[in-house]
Each structure stands twice: as C-alpha cells, then as structure tokens.
Design an enzyme around this catalytic site. Structure first.
Site, PDB file in Angstrom:
ATOM      1  N   ASP A 117       0.874  -1.160   0.000  1.00 47.33           N
ATOM      2  CA  ASP A 117       0.000   0.000   0.000  1.00 47.33           C
ATOM      3  C   ASP A 117       0.923   1.224   0.000  1.00 47.33           C
ATOM      4  O   ASP A 117       2.098   1.119   0.350  1.00 47.33           O
ATOM      5  CB  ASP A 117      -0.881  -0.018   1.248  1.00 47.33           C
ATOM      6  CG  ASP A 117      -1.685   1.247   1.425  1.00 47.33           C
ATOM      7  OD1 ASP A 117      -2.267   1.716   0.434  1.00 47.33           O
ATOM      8  OD2 ASP A 117      -1.715   1.774   2.556  1.00 47.33           O
ATOM      9  N   ASP A 119      -0.234   5.102   0.750  1.00 50.65           N
ATOM     10  CA  ASP A 119      -0.546   6.095   1.774  1.00 50.65           C
ATOM     11  C   ASP A 119      -0.453   5.493   3.176  1.00 50.65           C
ATOM     12  O   ASP A 119      -1.032   4.426   3.448  1.00 50.65           O
ATOM     13  CB  ASP A 119      -1.956   6.658   1.557  1.00 50.65           C
ATOM     14  CG  ASP A 119      -2.067   7.486   0.287  1.00 50.65           C
ATOM     15  OD1 ASP A 119      -1.015   7.811  -0.288  1.00 50.65           O
ATOM     16  OD2 ASP A 119      -3.197   7.800  -0.126  1.00 50.65           O
TER      17      ASP A 119
END
Length: 320
Positions: A117, A119
């Site tokens: 991922d 963010d």
C-alpha cells in the site's frame, strides 16, 4: 502533462518525534499541576489515552502544545485541575507491539512478489487528504472520509464525491507535487532495496492517484508498470474532468483485483501484501500473506485481525 515528472519523494526530517503512530482517541484527560494545557513551560503533564493499553504517557508542556495545537479547539483552565479535550493522540509504537515479526521476516524471504500500500505505509501521509488541504478543501473532504469509513457509501462513491469537492486542476497537481513532495516512511527505502537485491518483484497498489505516486515509485526505483493506482482525467484547458472508473483500485475490493491480475502473470509466485488498512488486509486471498504496518498510523481493527504486524520496516529487513 505528466505531472509526476516534477518532483521526487523526500525523507522526513522534521516534526515532533514521539517514535510512534497516531491513534485516534475520542477523549483524552489532561492533568496539570501548574500552567495547564495552554502554558509554555516545561512542567510535566499526565496524558491518559482511551486506547487498548490504558497506559499513561508523560509529555512536557511544550510537547503537548505541539501535539494538540492542530486538533484541539478547547482551552484548558490554567489551574490545578483536570480538563477533557478531544485530540488526536500520538501513541508510541510500543503501545502496539509487533506481532510475530520473525515469522513475518521469513515470509518475506520466501515471497517472490511483495506488494505495498502507499498512503500511510510507503509514505507517511494520506495523499488525497494532503491534496484537499492544499486546494483549500480539507475540512469538506475530511467529513466525507469520515462518512465513508463508517460504511455510509462505497469506496468509488466516496472517491467521486471527494474529487468533485476538490476538483484539482493540472496546475494545482503540478504545484502540489513541487511544494509538498511525499515523505518516505522511515527505513522503507532500505527495505525495498533489499527486496530487489534478493531478486523479488515489488509492486505499489494504491487507492490514490498515479500522478502523485509516480515520483515515489521513481525515488524507490520501482517500474511504473508495477504501479496500480487511480488515474485522474482533465479537460484540454487543464480543469478536472473525472477519474478512470475502470481502474481496479477505483472501487471496493480493488486491491484484491489488482493482485489477481499480478497472479495471472505469475501463477506460481508467492505474494505478500503489506499495508496499514482494511483494504490491504482484505487482499488475502488472492495474496498469500498479509503483514500489517503501523509505523505511521495504527488502525485498531487491522491490528486486531492481522496475524503478522510490524511498526518499522527494519523489523523485517534482512541483515545480510
């Protein structure tokens, strides 16, 4: 315009250091023996968080002022009394101990492909929130984000509503990348370099925007072809038009769909997903393993459900 060609990510060098992640505590009790929350002295204050550990954190007055200055709107009475103030509390990482980091490191060693991922995992911030703030729409977007997290709307609907509020132009995107380049999470660059040195493929899978993430990918020497993210669309004059709804990451379950596409190209590969959020956790299957990450923010439900959890990439980086 390829707005991603303008800037590269930088490593965090400033800010108050609590060596920990942010955890939202609905109520925080502050007790002061002298100047209170508003005082500028260095008197010790006792800060008790409504978190799962129920531990007490000692911070100086200056530290507390910095920790609460952006989020607290209530001033405490400068006397020896207890007041209640809603704040975003920085909880030290050791409040959320890693879960089986040695086994997580072995899983990484066995993996052929590692997906991240972006963010709050590869970078310290949430891209859409930063962009909204830059465009002067931070408060409105924060409200929609809160509703979306409460399950009031689908991911794609929430994305559409937030983008319709922000309506970023190409120039704003360009300026944003120049003025607010993404901040790499501590030790992530070294970890990814080790993965590549060991012959593993690295992918970035994000619900954010490719033009904001491409500088991060370049800084980490990850091929743009190994990036799954949402694509913004603009009119000829540079105004915001829409986003590409055909991208897997534009909808609920999108990260799992992206990993399915990776798996089709690499049917025998062992794939591990690393991330901070529920959408990352839910990418297993088709990913073989999930390792939760809480070095920037701790999602209590993810911590609870994850079998493997780390708070620093150093915990799973090979020493070889």
């Amino acid at each position: 315009m390829n707005c991603s060609a303008i800037s590269v990510a930088r490593t965090a060098t400033n800010g108050v250091s609590f060596n920990g992640a942010f955890h939202t505590a609905p109520v925080t009790t502050l007790t002061s023996a002298s100047k209170g929350v508003g005082g500028v002295g260095t008197n010790n204050l006792i800060l008790s968080c409504n978190n799962t550990s129920n531990k007490t954190i000692n911070m100086t007055g200056n530290q507390l002022n910095q920790a609460t200055s952006r989020t607290s709107t209530t001033k405490a009475t400068p006397t020896a009394e207890t007041v209640t103030v809603p704040v975003l509390v920085p909880v030290p990482v050791n409040q959320y101990l890693p879960k089986q980091p040695e086994l997580a490191a072995k899983i990484i060693q066995q993996s052929n492909i590692v997906c991240f991922d972006v963010d709050s995992t590869v970078i310290t911030e949430e891209g859409i929130d930063e962009l909204a703030d830059f465009c002067g729409k931070g408060a409105e977007v924060a409200r929609v984000t809160k509703e979306a997290m409460g399950g009031a709307m689908t991911f794609q609907d929430a994305l559409m509503i937030r983008l319709n509020i922000i309506r970023p132009t190409q120039k704003q995107i360009s300026d944003f990348i120049k003025i607010r380049p993404s901040i790499l999470t501590r030790n992530v660059k070294r970890f990814i370099e080790q993965l590549k040195a060991d012959g593993k493929q690295v992918y970035l899978i994000s619900g954010g925007f490719d033009c904001l993430i491409e500088p991060v990918a370049r800084e980490l020497d990850i091929p743009i072809t190994n990036l799954f993210a949402n694509k913004l669309m603009f009119y000829h004059n540079g105004d915001y038009a829409s986003f590409d709804t055909t991208q897997p990451t534009s909808k609920s379950g999108g990260k799992a769909e992206a990993i399915s596409l990776i798996k089709k190209q690499n049917p025998d590969a062992l794939i591990t997903m690393i991330g901070d959020g529920a959408t990352d956790l839910e990418a297993v299957p088709p990913a073989n393993y999930f390792i939760g990450f809480g070095g920037n923010v701790v999602r209590a439900e993810v911590y609870k459900r994850a079998e493997y959890y780390i708070t620093n990439f150093e915990q799973i980086t090979s020493n070889s």
